[in-house]
Design a protein around this motif. Structure first.
Motif, PDB file in Angstrom:
ATOM      1  N   ILE A  16      46.508  37.119  38.959  1.00  0.00           N
ATOM      2  CA  ILE A  16      45.592  36.130  39.936  1.00  0.00           C
ATOM      3  C   ILE A  16      46.333  36.649  41.400  1.00  0.00           C
ATOM      4  O   ILE A  16      45.104  37.004  41.602  1.00  0.00           O
ATOM      5  N   PRO A  17      47.553  36.857  41.164  1.00  0.00           N
ATOM      6  CA  PRO A  17      47.431  36.799  42.469  1.00  0.00           C
ATOM      7  C   PRO A  17      47.057  39.123  43.069  1.00  0.00           C
ATOM      8  O   PRO A  17      46.782  38.907  44.058  1.00  0.00           O
ATOM      9  N   LEU A  18      46.973  39.276  42.009  1.00  0.00           N
ATOM     10  CA  LEU A  18      46.623  41.083  42.283  1.00  0.00           C
ATOM     11  C   LEU A  18      45.013  41.572  42.382  1.00  0.00           C
ATOM     12  O   LEU A  18      44.496  41.480  43.704  1.00  0.00           O
ATOM     13  N   PHE A  22      42.994  42.178  45.871  1.00  0.00           N
ATOM     14  CA  PHE A  22      41.954  42.899  46.037  1.00  0.00           C
ATOM     15  C   PHE A  22      40.422  42.019  46.020  1.00  0.00           C
ATOM     16  O   PHE A  22      39.440  43.254  46.940  1.00  0.00           O
ATOM     17  N   LEU A  23      40.352  41.233  45.911  1.00  0.00           N
ATOM     18  CA  LEU A  23      39.382  40.214  46.778  1.00  0.00           C
ATOM     19  C   LEU A  23      39.413  40.461  48.711  1.00  0.00           C
ATOM     20  O   LEU A  23      38.299  39.798  49.027  1.00  0.00           O
ATOM     21  N   TRP A  24      40.481  39.584  48.688  1.00  0.00           N
ATOM     22  CA  TRP A  24      41.264  39.076  49.822  1.00  0.00           C
ATOM     23  C   TRP A  24      40.627  40.687  51.118  1.00  0.00           C
ATOM     24  O   TRP A  24      40.619  41.085  52.342  1.00  0.00           O
ATOM     25  N   ASP A  71      42.388  29.862  32.706  1.00  0.00           N
ATOM     26  CA  ASP A  71      41.453  30.297  32.541  1.00  0.00           C
ATOM     27  C   ASP A  71      40.609  29.306  34.559  1.00  0.00           C
ATOM     28  O   ASP A  71      39.972  29.787  35.212  1.00  0.00           O
ATOM     29  N   LYS A  72      41.142  28.234  34.541  1.00  0.00           N
ATOM     30  CA  LYS A  72      41.099  27.410  35.652  1.00  0.00           C
ATOM     31  C   LYS A  72      41.587  27.834  37.069  1.00  0.00           C
ATOM     32  O   LYS A  72      41.186  27.678  37.869  1.00  0.00           O
ATOM     33  N   ILE A  73      42.778  28.915  36.729  1.00  0.00           N
ATOM     34  CA  ILE A  73      43.603  29.185  38.228  1.00  0.00           C
ATOM     35  C   ILE A  73      42.399  30.221  38.006  1.00  0.00           C
ATOM     36  O   ILE A  73      42.808  30.928  39.366  1.00  0.00           O
TER      37      ILE A  73
END
Length: 184
Positions: A16-18, A22-24, A71-73
């Motif tokens: 998730i952090p990766l 990439f999104l940010w 999933d929720k995170i």
């Protein structure tokens, strides 16, 4: 504890952090394409961890606990980044907010009912809700990689609103089921 399904679930949480990175940043089409690829792999592992656990008989308490959290995170992180970056613009943020509020409320309800030894099984409609959520976010992640394909954004927003509608319906269903176990 270290079964393949649990490792897949943990890999999703660790990725998730990766994905957020990439999104940010940086804002370049290849970064969004990489984010979309990573997001897709995370979605595939979500399917396979459950499939493998059921078919191999390795369903564990840890997996039952971690899978919905992963999933929720993931969904919350992607929604927050997409709203923050303006990829979910204007009024469409309401659909995103509906999804986030429902996810938090149902998690709280499950925690409350767990203390009463009451289980709240996932309904088929809730699985469709998740499918629309994952699809919507996938389209919205992919759009900046190919901004000339405006239809991608349109489909993503349409899926987001469909997910929000299913979110309200399934959230209400779960709340009704949970209210039966609460003191008046």
């Amino acid at each position: 504890m270290w079964t393949l399904p649990n490792i897949l679930t943990l890999s999703r949480i660790l990725a998730i952090p990766l994905l957020v990175a990439f999104l940010w940043w940086p804002e370049w089409p290849l970064g969004y394409a990489i984010a979309f690829t990573l997001y897709s792999l995370m979605g595939i592992t979500d399917y396979f961890d459950g499939y493998v656990a059921r078919t191999q008989g390795t369903v564990s308490k840890l997996g039952v606990f971690l899978d919905p959290i992963a999933d929720k995170i993931m969904i919350a992180a992607v929604i927050l980044v997409l709203v923050g970056k303006g990829a979910i613009p204007g009024i469409h943020m309401i659909a995103a907010l509906i999804i986030l509020v429902r996810e938090i409320a149902v998690s709280g309800l499950r925690e409350f009912l767990g203390g009463l030894q009451v289980s709240l099984p996932v309904s088929k409609l809730a699985k469709w809700k998740t499918t629309f959520q994952l699809g919507a976010l996938g389209f919205l992640i992919f759009y900046p990689a190919m901004p000339e394909w405006g239809w991608v954004m349109t489909v993503g927003i349409a899926f987001l609103w469909a997910a929000a509608a299913l979110t309200v319906i399934t959230g209400w269903d779960y709340l009704r089921a949970g209210l039966k176990h609460m003191d008046s």
